[in-house]
Design a protein around this motif. Structure first.
Motif, PDB file in Angstrom:
ATOM      1  N   SER A   2      11.383  29.769 101.513  1.00  0.00           N
ATOM      2  CA  SER A   2      12.371  28.737 101.805  1.00  0.00           C
ATOM      3  C   SER A   2      12.844  28.851 103.243  1.00  0.00           C
ATOM      4  N   PRO A   3      13.201  27.738 103.855  1.00  0.00           N
ATOM      5  CA  PRO A   3      13.671  27.775 105.243  1.00  0.00           C
ATOM      6  C   PRO A   3      15.009  28.499 105.356  1.00  0.00           C
ATOM      7  N   GLU A   4      15.214  29.125 106.503  1.00  0.00           N
ATOM      8  CA  GLU A   4      16.472  29.821 106.758  1.00  0.00           C
ATOM      9  C   GLU A   4      17.260  29.076 107.817  1.00  0.00           C
ATOM     10  N   ILE A   5      18.542  28.843 107.545  1.00  0.00           N
ATOM     11  CA  ILE A   5      19.460  28.268 108.518  1.00  0.00           C
ATOM     12  C   ILE A   5      20.346  29.399 109.027  1.00  0.00           C
ATOM     13  N   CYS A   6      20.249  29.667 110.315  1.00  0.00           N
ATOM     14  CA  CYS A   6      21.065  30.712 110.935  1.00  0.00           C
ATOM     15  C   CYS A   6      22.298  30.058 111.549  1.00  0.00           C
ATOM     16  N   VAL A   7      23.464  30.450 111.080  1.00  0.00           N
ATOM     17  CA  VAL A   7      24.718  29.873 111.567  1.00  0.00           C
ATOM     18  C   VAL A   7      25.300  30.778 112.646  1.00  0.00           C
ATOM     19  N   LEU A   8      25.392  30.258 113.864  1.00  0.00           N
ATOM     20  CA  LEU A   8      25.999  30.994 114.973  1.00  0.00           C
ATOM     21  C   LEU A   8      27.408  30.448 115.174  1.00  0.00           C
ATOM     22  N   SER A   9      28.387  31.226 114.736  1.00  0.00           N
ATOM     23  CA  SER A   9      29.765  30.729 114.749  1.00  0.00           C
ATOM     24  C   SER A   9      30.749  31.881 114.865  1.00  0.00           C
ATOM     25  N   ALA A  10      31.847  31.620 115.558  1.00  0.00           N
ATOM     26  CA  ALA A  10      32.930  32.596 115.624  1.00  0.00           C
ATOM     27  C   ALA A  10      33.782  32.546 114.366  1.00  0.00           C
ATOM     28  N   THR A  11      33.514  31.563 113.512  1.00  0.00           N
ATOM     29  CA  THR A  11      34.248  31.405 112.255  1.00  0.00           C
ATOM     30  C   THR A  11      33.395  31.927 111.113  1.00  0.00           C
ATOM     31  N   PRO A  12      33.665  33.145 110.601  1.00  0.00           N
ATOM     32  CA  PRO A  12      32.818  33.752 109.570  1.00  0.00           C
ATOM     33  C   PRO A  12      32.684  32.906 108.310  1.00  0.00           C
ATOM     34  N   LEU A  18      28.730  26.880 103.888  1.00  0.00           N
ATOM     35  CA  LEU A  18      27.447  26.187 103.931  1.00  0.00           C
ATOM     36  C   LEU A  18      26.507  26.714 102.857  1.00  0.00           C
ATOM     37  N   GLN A  19      26.519  28.034 102.632  1.00  0.00           N
ATOM     38  CA  GLN A  19      25.679  28.611 101.581  1.00  0.00           C
ATOM     39  C   GLN A  19      26.071  28.068 100.212  1.00  0.00           C
ATOM     40  N   ASP A  20      27.367  27.953  99.957  1.00  0.00           N
ATOM     41  CA  ASP A  20      27.832  27.393  98.683  1.00  0.00           C
ATOM     42  C   ASP A  20      27.412  25.931  98.548  1.00  0.00           C
ATOM     43  N   ALA A  21      27.513  25.186  99.644  1.00  0.00           N
ATOM     44  CA  ALA A  21      27.154  23.767  99.607  1.00  0.00           C
ATOM     45  C   ALA A  21      25.666  23.561  99.362  1.00  0.00           C
ATOM     46  N   LEU A  22      24.852  24.540  99.778  1.00  0.00           N
ATOM     47  CA  LEU A  22      23.391  24.428  99.648  1.00  0.00           C
ATOM     48  C   LEU A  22      22.857  25.273  98.494  1.00  0.00           C
ATOM     49  N   ALA A  23      23.737  25.630  97.560  1.00  0.00           N
ATOM     50  CA  ALA A  23      23.340  26.520  96.467  1.00  0.00           C
ATOM     51  C   ALA A  23      22.158  25.981  95.665  1.00  0.00           C
ATOM     52  N   GLU A  24      22.057  24.666  95.535  1.00  0.00           N
ATOM     53  CA  GLU A  24      20.974  24.074  94.748  1.00  0.00           C
ATOM     54  C   GLU A  24      19.827  23.564  95.613  1.00  0.00           C
ATOM     55  N   GLU A  25      19.878  23.836  96.896  1.00  0.00           N
ATOM     56  CA  GLU A  25      18.824  23.396  97.810  1.00  0.00           C
ATOM     57  C   GLU A  25      17.894  24.556  98.149  1.00  0.00           C
ATOM     58  N   PRO A  26      16.624  24.258  98.471  1.00  0.00           N
ATOM     59  CA  PRO A  26      15.668  25.311  98.820  1.00  0.00           C
ATOM     60  C   PRO A  26      15.848  25.803 100.250  1.00  0.00           C
ATOM     61  N   ALA A  27      17.000  26.422 100.514  1.00  0.00           N
ATOM     62  CA  ALA A  27      17.270  26.926 101.851  1.00  0.00           C
ATOM     63  C   ALA A  27      18.242  28.091 101.752  1.00  0.00           C
ATOM     64  N   SER A  28      18.082  29.074 102.627  1.00  0.00           N
ATOM     65  CA  SER A  28      19.000  30.206 102.688  1.00  0.00           C
ATOM     66  C   SER A  28      19.812  30.118 103.968  1.00  0.00           C
ATOM     67  N   GLY A 108      32.644  17.768 106.380  1.00  0.00           N
ATOM     68  CA  GLY A 108      32.756  18.658 105.237  1.00  0.00           C
ATOM     69  C   GLY A 108      31.497  19.479 105.044  1.00  0.00           C
ATOM     70  N   PRO A 109      31.598  20.634 104.348  1.00  0.00           N
ATOM     71  CA  PRO A 109      30.443  21.514 104.136  1.00  0.00           C
ATOM     72  C   PRO A 109      29.277  20.827 103.432  1.00  0.00           C
ATOM     73  N   ARG A 110      29.568  19.986 102.431  1.00  0.00           N
ATOM     74  CA  ARG A 110      28.478  19.341 101.690  1.00  0.00           C
ATOM     75  C   ARG A 110      27.737  18.348 102.573  1.00  0.00           C
ATOM     76  N   GLU A 111      28.491  17.536 103.310  1.00  0.00           N
ATOM     77  CA  GLU A 111      27.841  16.565 104.204  1.00  0.00           C
ATOM     78  C   GLU A 111      27.057  17.295 105.295  1.00  0.00           C
ATOM     79  N   LEU A 112      27.623  18.373 105.822  1.00  0.00           N
ATOM     80  CA  LEU A 112      26.926  19.161 106.829  1.00  0.00           C
ATOM     81  C   LEU A 112      25.629  19.727 106.260  1.00  0.00           C
ATOM     82  N   GLY A 113      25.703  20.253 105.041  1.00  0.00           N
ATOM     83  CA  GLY A 113      24.512  20.798 104.412  1.00  0.00           C
ATOM     84  C   GLY A 113      23.424  19.752 104.225  1.00  0.00           C
ATOM     85  N   LEU A 114      23.813  18.573 103.762  1.00  0.00           N
ATOM     86  CA  LEU A 114      22.831  17.504 103.554  1.00  0.00           C
ATOM     87  C   LEU A 114      22.224  17.052 104.878  1.00  0.00           C
ATOM     88  N   ARG A 115      23.025  17.030 105.911  1.00  0.00           N
ATOM     89  CA  ARG A 115      22.516  16.648 107.238  1.00  0.00           C
ATOM     90  C   ARG A 115      21.471  17.668 107.705  1.00  0.00           C
TER      91      ARG A 115
END
Length: 232
Positions: A2-12, A18-28, A108-115
């Motif tokens: 599965s594809p990996e999305i690396c989040v570079l952010s000062a906000t942990p 994003l991981q919760d929003a993509l829980a049912e998607e084939p991505a880590s 929002g996290p869900r819209e961001l995940g879908l994008r």
């Protein structure tokens, strides 16, 4: 894999949301707070995409883009910018440097995940498209995003590649700026003049022509409308 999305952010918390929003998607999702760590994920082939949340604490998004696009594997990694800066010049600079998408806040996290999933799917579809396209002096391979011009390899950003490919697939036919924004940038704004879309197209065509060198005249400007790839 599965594809990996690396989040570079000062906000942990962003990576966790994003991981919760993509829980049912084939991505880590992985989270890092340093530019060097994000670049390592990309250049080792682990990260399929990097989501940059504002400017990183140890640098700038622009510098990250430059460093990423200077390596072979880095050029293959998608880069999406998430920013509260939404002016025309911010968007133009991001795409000019090679960003694959520019997402304005708030979102929002869900819209961001879908994008992000849409960007990944688009990239996958482009990689698995048919055989190489030949148009004039250009040989365009959508599976590897590689282009040769009269036998010489060109170093194009993803946006530049998609722009040339779209013009080549429609060689001889005028493509207006609105069409190019929708097909190449997936720009959904109804009024490209209001949001700076037309200038974005013109800027990228100028950069693409510079890289094409003596073959730059194959891209013809249709005044007041858009562009056309000349049929050899």
């Amino acid at each position: 894999m599965s594809p990996e999305i690396c989040v570079l952010s000062a906000t942990p918390g962003l990576g966790e949301e994003l991981q919760d929003a993509l829980a049912e998607e084939p991505a880590s999702v992985t989270s890092v707070q340093e530019t060097a760590a994000a670049i390592r994920r990309a250049t080792c082939g682990c990260a399929t995409a990097i989501l940059v949340d504002e400017d990183p604490p140890d640098g700038s998004a622009a510098e990250l883009l430059r460093r990423l696009r200077s390596t072979d594997r880095g050029r293959d990694c998608l880069l999406v910018m998430l920013s509260s800066r939404t002016t025309e010049i911010d968007r133009v600079i991001a795409f000019e440097l090679g960003a694959d998408d520019y997402i304005p806040k708030p979102i929002g996290p869900r819209e961001l995940g879908l994008r992000l999933i849409a960007v990944l799917r688009r990239h996958r579809d482009e990689k698995t498209r048919g055989e190489a396209l030949v148009s004039g002096p250009f040989v365009i391979d959508p599976r590897t995003e590689r282009v040769t011009c009269s036998g010489e390899s060109l170093r194009l950003t993803s946006i530049e590649f998609r722009l040339l490919e779209h013009l080549a697939r429609n060689a001889g036919r005028v493509q207006d700026r609105r069409e190019l924004l929708q097909r190449v940038w997936r720009w959904c704004d109804e009024d490209p003049e209001r949001t700076g879309g037309s200038r974005t197209v013109d800027t990228h065509v100028k950069r693409l022509r510079e890289k094409l060198g003596s073959a730059s005249n194959f891209i013809e400007t249709i005044r007041g409308v858009g562009y056309r790839l000349r049929v050899a």
